[in-house]
Design a protein around this motif. Structure first.
Motif, PDB file in Angstrom:
ATOM      1  N   MET A 258       0.835  -1.256  -0.201  1.00  0.00           N
ATOM      2  CA  MET A 258       0.006  -0.077  -0.128  1.00  0.00           C
ATOM      3  C   MET A 258       0.863   1.240   0.285  1.00  0.00           C
ATOM      4  SD  MET A 258      -3.261  -1.287   2.809  1.00  0.00           S
ATOM      5  CE  MET A 258      -3.629   0.506   2.645  1.00  0.00           C
ATOM      6  N   HIS A 259       2.201   0.998  -0.355  1.00  0.00           N
ATOM      7  CA  HIS A 259       2.884   2.347  -0.183  1.00  0.00           C
ATOM      8  C   HIS A 259       2.699   3.365  -1.317  1.00  0.00           C
ATOM      9  CE1 HIS A 259       6.875   4.468   0.581  1.00  0.00           C
ATOM     10  NE2 HIS A 259       7.099   4.427  -0.518  1.00  0.00           N
ATOM     11  N   THR A 260       2.324   2.863  -2.540  1.00  0.00           N
ATOM     12  CA  THR A 260       1.919   3.658  -3.736  1.00  0.00           C
ATOM     13  C   THR A 260       0.238   3.536  -4.085  1.00  0.00           C
ATOM     14  OG1 THR A 260       4.042   3.603  -4.526  1.00  0.00           O
ATOM     15  CG2 THR A 260       2.454   4.504  -5.852  1.00  0.00           C
ATOM     16  N   VAL A 261      -0.227   4.572  -4.180  1.00  0.00           N
ATOM     17  CA  VAL A 261      -1.723   4.505  -4.397  1.00  0.00           C
ATOM     18  C   VAL A 261      -2.106   4.736  -5.909  1.00  0.00           C
ATOM     19  CG1 VAL A 261      -2.357   6.822  -3.820  1.00  0.00           C
ATOM     20  CG2 VAL A 261      -4.257   5.079  -3.811  1.00  0.00           C
ATOM     21  N   TYR A 262      -2.836   4.331  -6.555  1.00  0.00           N
ATOM     22  CA  TYR A 262      -3.353   4.554  -7.955  1.00  0.00           C
ATOM     23  C   TYR A 262      -4.692   4.842  -8.071  1.00  0.00           C
ATOM     24  CZ  TYR A 262       1.120   2.038  -8.524  1.00  0.00           C
ATOM     25  OH  TYR A 262       2.490   1.453  -8.461  1.00  0.00           O
ATOM     26  N   GLY A 263      -5.010   5.831  -9.018  1.00  0.00           N
ATOM     27  CA  GLY A 263      -6.545   6.136  -9.310  1.00  0.00           C
ATOM     28  C   GLY A 263      -6.924   6.013 -10.899  1.00  0.00           C
ATOM     29  N   GLY A 264      -6.113   5.218 -11.847  1.00  0.00           N
ATOM     30  CA  GLY A 264      -6.412   5.109 -13.159  1.00  0.00           C
ATOM     31  C   GLY A 264      -6.109   3.794 -13.659  1.00  0.00           C
ATOM     32  N   ILE A 265      -5.179   2.881 -12.931  1.00  0.00           N
ATOM     33  CA  ILE A 265      -4.999   1.512 -13.475  1.00  0.00           C
ATOM     34  C   ILE A 265      -6.008   0.522 -13.676  1.00  0.00           C
ATOM     35  CG2 ILE A 265      -3.329  -0.102 -13.561  1.00  0.00           C
ATOM     36  CD1 ILE A 265      -1.084   1.819 -12.298  1.00  0.00           C
ATOM     37  N   MET A 266      -5.998  -0.253 -14.722  1.00  0.00           N
ATOM     38  CA  MET A 266      -6.937  -1.207 -14.786  1.00  0.00           C
ATOM     39  C   MET A 266      -6.557  -2.422 -15.435  1.00  0.00           C
ATOM     40  SD  MET A 266     -10.166   0.396 -14.114  1.00  0.00           S
ATOM     41  CE  MET A 266     -11.343  -0.598 -15.192  1.00  0.00           C
ATOM     42  N   ARG A 267      -7.343  -3.484 -14.951  1.00  0.00           N
ATOM     43  CA  ARG A 267      -7.099  -4.877 -15.407  1.00  0.00           C
ATOM     44  C   ARG A 267      -8.294  -5.554 -15.837  1.00  0.00           C
ATOM     45  NH1 ARG A 267      -3.706  -7.992 -11.046  1.00  0.00           N
ATOM     46  NH2 ARG A 267      -5.556  -7.335  -9.974  1.00  0.00           N
ATOM     47  N   ASN A 268      -8.252  -6.230 -16.989  1.00  0.00           N
ATOM     48  CA  ASN A 268      -9.458  -7.141 -17.453  1.00  0.00           C
ATOM     49  C   ASN A 268      -9.142  -8.184 -18.053  1.00  0.00           C
ATOM     50  OD1 ASN A 268      -9.747  -6.527 -20.259  1.00  0.00           O
ATOM     51  ND2 ASN A 268      -9.776  -4.436 -19.784  1.00  0.00           N
ATOM     52  N   SER A 269     -10.186  -9.264 -18.127  1.00  0.00           N
ATOM     53  CA  SER A 269     -10.023 -10.287 -18.964  1.00  0.00           C
ATOM     54  C   SER A 269     -11.248 -10.977 -19.221  1.00  0.00           C
ATOM     55  CB  SER A 269      -9.200 -11.354 -17.844  1.00  0.00           C
ATOM     56  OG  SER A 269      -9.871 -11.885 -16.907  1.00  0.00           O
ATOM     57  N   GLN A 270     -11.021 -11.839 -20.351  1.00  0.00           N
ATOM     58  CA  GLN A 270     -12.218 -12.798 -20.989  1.00  0.00           C
ATOM     59  C   GLN A 270     -11.573 -14.027 -21.198  1.00  0.00           C
ATOM     60  OE1 GLN A 270     -11.673  -9.451 -23.071  1.00  0.00           O
ATOM     61  NE2 GLN A 270     -12.422  -8.356 -21.344  1.00  0.00           N
ATOM     62  N   SER A 271     -12.409 -15.174 -21.171  1.00  0.00           N
ATOM     63  CA  SER A 271     -11.952 -16.506 -21.442  1.00  0.00           C
ATOM     64  C   SER A 271     -13.333 -17.269 -22.159  1.00  0.00           C
ATOM     65  CB  SER A 271     -11.879 -16.993 -20.229  1.00  0.00           C
ATOM     66  OG  SER A 271     -10.434 -16.496 -19.533  1.00  0.00           O
ATOM     67  N   LEU A 272     -13.231 -18.170 -22.847  1.00  0.00           N
ATOM     68  CA  LEU A 272     -14.242 -18.782 -23.705  1.00  0.00           C
ATOM     69  C   LEU A 272     -13.510 -20.029 -23.787  1.00  0.00           C
ATOM     70  CD1 LEU A 272     -16.818 -18.827 -24.974  1.00  0.00           C
ATOM     71  CD2 LEU A 272     -15.607 -18.361 -27.223  1.00  0.00           C
ATOM     72  N   ILE A 273     -14.165 -21.111 -23.222  1.00  0.00           N
ATOM     73  CA  ILE A 273     -13.516 -22.682 -22.926  1.00  0.00           C
ATOM     74  C   ILE A 273     -14.554 -23.609 -23.242  1.00  0.00           C
ATOM     75  CG2 ILE A 273     -12.264 -24.005 -21.324  1.00  0.00           C
ATOM     76  CD1 ILE A 273     -12.093 -21.586 -19.486  1.00  0.00           C
ATOM     77  N   PRO A 274     -14.336 -24.381 -24.495  1.00  0.00           N
ATOM     78  CA  PRO A 274     -15.022 -25.472 -24.836  1.00  0.00           C
ATOM     79  C   PRO A 274     -14.356 -26.689 -24.111  1.00  0.00           C
ATOM     80  CG  PRO A 274     -13.841 -24.682 -26.820  1.00  0.00           C
ATOM     81  CD  PRO A 274     -13.420 -23.673 -25.821  1.00  0.00           C
ATOM     82  N   THR A 275     -15.373 -27.528 -23.460  1.00  0.00           N
ATOM     83  CA  THR A 275     -14.795 -28.871 -22.828  1.00  0.00           C
ATOM     84  C   THR A 275     -15.567 -30.127 -23.487  1.00  0.00           C
ATOM     85  OG1 THR A 275     -16.392 -28.383 -21.045  1.00  0.00           O
ATOM     86  CG2 THR A 275     -14.478 -27.244 -20.604  1.00  0.00           C
ATOM     87  N   LEU A 276     -14.719 -31.028 -23.170  1.00  0.00           N
ATOM     88  CA  LEU A 276     -15.172 -32.473 -23.155  1.00  0.00           C
ATOM     89  C   LEU A 276     -14.916 -33.420 -22.174  1.00  0.00           C
ATOM     90  CD1 LEU A 276     -16.282 -34.915 -24.893  1.00  0.00           C
ATOM     91  CD2 LEU A 276     -13.679 -35.239 -25.955  1.00  0.00           C
ATOM     92  N   ARG A 277     -15.971 -34.010 -21.707  1.00  0.00           N
ATOM     93  CA  ARG A 277     -15.934 -34.926 -20.458  1.00  0.00           C
ATOM     94  C   ARG A 277     -16.522 -36.326 -20.686  1.00  0.00           C
ATOM     95  NH1 ARG A 277     -16.378 -33.239 -14.891  1.00  0.00           N
ATOM     96  NH2 ARG A 277     -17.142 -31.460 -15.447  1.00  0.00           N
TER      97      ARG A 277
END
Length: 805
Positions: free
Chosen positions: A350-369
């Motif tokens: 917590m030494h440095t604080v930010y006000g604009g940095i963002m992260r995002n992710s999306q995943s699409l996973i077909p599966t076979l069982r």
């Protein structure tokens, strides 16, 4: 938010799957009886014997309680089902030619005495605990009405400690008997979660989709097919054939959590559709005690509100196919889509604080069982799981010359000539990571006799990443694609000399090949970045054994020599706060466990369970996180030699179905045992004294525990209703953030002792169909910290509505 195109792709693929599986259906040419066997509490019952009278035709249920009897002539028969600890079941069944009959059988628990020893029906969690492996199993059923998630369930298991960066959606560090991070592997229904993507973590999984959680400590069964160093967690989801469970909760910090889980199975054709949907949102705007900085100078320390920490995620998981067919016990095609985005409030500290940095992710996973018991030959069981993950994630830091303090105040950073700085808050970037990952796992087991069997596993994983930074398109490191191939082979032999004693011997092989880049000759005229390859091979072996001294007293011991290969994050970094380390090597460990458990049931009125275990680990080249308190960045490195000495204990008491009391405590001494370390520097390269020798590893709790108590009142005011009240106590002893021998007595970074209390109350009616609950966490608003001295949320309230059929 999940993009519109992703939703469209899900719908199209789902319709194709449904259509293809419907076309694959057909009628059998012989009569058949199939179905599921469960207890009166709804738990599936494996190992139940079923016999069709007068035909000498029988079978036993699989791990999910499913069974099937084929080649039945036309006629009238008596079907018998029996299992130790349950009342016998009989049913007359009229069978017609070519008919397929589906049955759902419920066995009632029974208590009886053999030589003054009380024997009763065993739950699914109890059967897991009685394995030879050192394993804890907890049912999530009693938590369905709480706002808990998967990590909350696990955090109440002895030996487990989950550290968090903050509130909902924050990064977590799972610690099990001294091992943490990727040293402990996670599975869902025996399927690796490595390729689920960053948008689907333990904090996202709602408790309502979980049936139980099994935590293997140290030695990991071959069938999980992994290179875990310190253990594994298998999250078992609800596998009922027909159900619906919907819930919504709202709480402090504008937190909203919704989930919808269900399944439908056609009893005639075996066609099934299963689905899970859940959504999470929180502003995470809780108060923290932070340093206020102006012009790079600390001017005050104040209680402030987090202002840039919003998190939201959504996941949809669908499976469709057939169960209990001649060609497959399970043949399921699926699709999983998930997405999240998170505002970044700070880095590793917590030494440095930010006000604009963002992260995002999306995943699409077909599966076979696919799974089939007695495939081609009696006693040969085979299962296969494959998944392909397409994911995209972004790291965004595009504010120019802007700096924030913990009051949310903006300042503009200027260059020496008075121009606005072109730098970002951390470093200017808009990096997109496109990752593809293929995972496949094959398990085969063969029963050599009623007392011995063989098990084989082959696990394959391929990872590939491409990166591009629009703010720095000439980044030379992004010109080198990064890929990793990992393979694990395992073989185990299980032998039961007698009903009291079980022994398993096993061996494993591990292969890794990574392609990445590395910078050479930093700050010299020959400085350059080149592509490199990293190939490694290791092997492991071990045993697990258990012996019942008395029916209620069990002893266990296990040993394993094993290795763990580095993960993509550890070698490649994450493009923001985790730097790459292409030279990272595998870690190796010798793990020894010994444990005992005593259970006593007195006339089903009083049930007591007491357990304890001892843990010894010696690990070489342990992969650990390198943290500098003043820097938001971390990286992974190898620690030459470490040792873990640990002991844990647990206690559980139940009185009828009215009252329960439980507690567990863990002590683990994790120390650096390397006397010399190899140092590479400009001032001199070579072996030197290790000043950390004999000291505990920093930032890892060494003494912690929790307790719980609950009261449940049934048939309150109306039939089929219940009122429950539960209390939870959590304790963590103070521990060092940095190496204990560094700094003076007054300025050591110490994470203080922490004690917190939680309460929840719930009311259910119409036999659990409608449920309402309320919770208060951290009742006394205690200031709680976790890894790197990060402050956790204070007192919070939530309510939850749940409907189930």
């Amino acid at each position: 938010m999940i993009k519109h195109t992703t939703y469209s792709a899900i719908v199209i693929i789902f319709l194709i799957l449904v259509r293809s599986t419907m076309l694959a259906s057909g009628q059998t040419s012989t009569a058949q009886i199939s179905g599921n066997v469960s207890s009166s509490t709804g738990e599936s019952l494996p190992g139940v014997s079923l016999v069709l009278g007068d035909l000498n035709l029988g079978t036993i249920t699989d791990i999910e309680g499913n069974f099937r009897l084929d080649h039945i002539p036309e006629g009238n028969y008596e079907l018998q089902a029996s299992c130790m600890g349950f009342e016998s079941f009989q049913k007359n069944v009229q069978v017609s030619l070519h008919e397929q009959i589906k049955l759902n059988i419920v066995l009632q628990e029974k208590t009886y005495s053999i030589n003054d020893v009380v024997v009763s029906g065993k739950s699914a969690t109890r059967r897991v605990i009685e394995q030879a492996y050192q394993v804890s199993s907890v049912s999530a059923k009693d938590m369905f009405n709480s706002t808990a998630d998967a990590k909350a369930v696990m955090n109440r298991i002895s030996g487990v400690r989950i550290q968090e960066d903050g509130g909902l959606g924050s990064n977590i560090d799972f610690t099990l008997n001294g091992f943490s991070g990727d040293q402990v592997k996670f599975f869902m229904d025996g399927i690796p979660m490595d390729n689920f993507g960053s948008s689907l973590g333990l904090g996202d999984l709602p408790v309502n989709m979980i049936e139980q959680v099994d935590v293997y400590k140290g030695v990991v069964p071959v069938w999980l097919g992994t290179d875990a160093l310190g253990g594994a967690v298998n999250i078992i989801t609800n596998r009922k054939n027909d159900y619906l469970d919907a819930s919504y909760s709202i709480g402090s910090f504008n937190t909203h959590r919704a989930s919808l889980n269900g399944a439908y199975t056609n009893p005639e054709t075996g066609f099934t559709v299963r689905g899970n949907f859940f959504y999470n949102y929180s502003d995470n705007n809780y108060d923290v005690l932070a340093e206020i900085v102006e012009n790079n100078t600390i001017v005050d320390t104040a209680e402030v509100e987090r202002f840039h920490d919003r998190y939201r995620s959504g996941t949809i998981k669908l499976e469709t196919g057939y169960i209990n067919k001649k060609y497959a016990d399970n043949l399921l095609l699926g699709i999983m889509a998930s997405a999240n985005d998170k505002e970044v409030q700070h880095g590793a500290t917590m030494h440095t604080v930010y006000g604009g940095i963002m992260r995002n992710s999306q995943s699409l996973i077909p599966t076979l069982r696919y799974s089939k018991k007695n495939l081609l030959a009696d006693g040969l069981d085979v299962s296969l799981y494959s998944a392909l993950n397409f994911s995209e994630s972004q790291v965004i830091d595009t504010l120019r010359g802007v700096r924030y303090n913990w009051l949310g105040e903006r300042t503009i950073s200027e260059t020496s000539d008075g121009q606005v700085s072109n730098n970002g808050e951390f470093f200017r970037t808009f990096t997109t990571l496109n990752e593809e990952e293929f995972t496949s796992q094959l398990n085969a087991g063969y029963a050599l006799s009623t007392r011995s069997s063989l098990a084989f596993n082959y696990a394959f994983n391929y990872f590939h990443r491409k990166a591009f930074d629009t703010e720095n398109p000439d980044n030379i490191d992004n010109r080198f694609p990064k890929s990793m191939t990992k393979q694990v082979l395992g073989l185990a032999y299980k032998f039961d000399p007698n009903p009291k004693w079980s022994m398993t011997l096993f061996g494993k092989l591990f292969f890794l090949k990574a392609k990445t880049s590395k910078e050479f000759d930093f700050a010299l005229e020959t400085q350059r970045t080149e592509a490199i390859e990293n190939s490694q091979q290791n092997w492991g072996y071990g045993f697990a054994s258990t012996y019942f001294v008395l029916p209620q007293l069990q002893l266990k011991t296990s040993y394993e020599h094993t290795s763990r290969m580095p993960m993509p994050l550890e070698i490649f970094g994450n493009g923001l706060f985790v730097d790459a380390n292409p030279d990272l090597g595998p870690e190796q460990s010798d793990n020894f466990n010994i444990g005992t458990e005593y259970r006593l049931n007195l006339n089903q009125q009083h049930r007591l369970a007491i357990g304890s275990s001892f843990v010894y680990r010696e690990a070489d080249d342990l992969i650990y996180t390198v943290v500098t308190v003043s820097s938001p960045k971390t990286h992974y490195d190898n620690l030459n030699k470490t040792r873990v000495l640990g002991v844990e204990g647990n206690f559980q008491y139940n009185w009828k179905e009215l009252f329960h009391l439980g507690a567990n405590v863990t002590f683990q001494d994790i120390t650096d045992q390397a006397e010399l370390i190899y140092n590479e520097s400009y001032t001199g390269t070579g072996w030197q004294k290790n000043f950390h020798h004999g000291f505990r590893l920093p930032n890892k709790p060494y003494f912690f525990g929790n307790a719980n108590a609950g009261l449940t009142l049934h048939e309150l005011k109306q039939p089929g209703s219940s009122l429950s009240l539960n209390y939870f106590f959590n304790f963590v002893e103070q521990y060092f953030l940095t190496w204990a021998e560094m700094g003076s007595t007054n300025d050591k970074y110490v994470i203080p002792r922490q004690i917190s209390h939680d309460m929840e109350v719930g009311y259910s009616f119409q036999n659990g169909k409608y449920n309402l609950s309320a919770e208060c966490r951290n009742i006394f608003d205690t200031r709680l910290y976790d890894k790197y001295y990060l402050q956790k949320p204070g007192r919070s309230f939530s309510i939850k509505l749940r409907y189930t059929i």
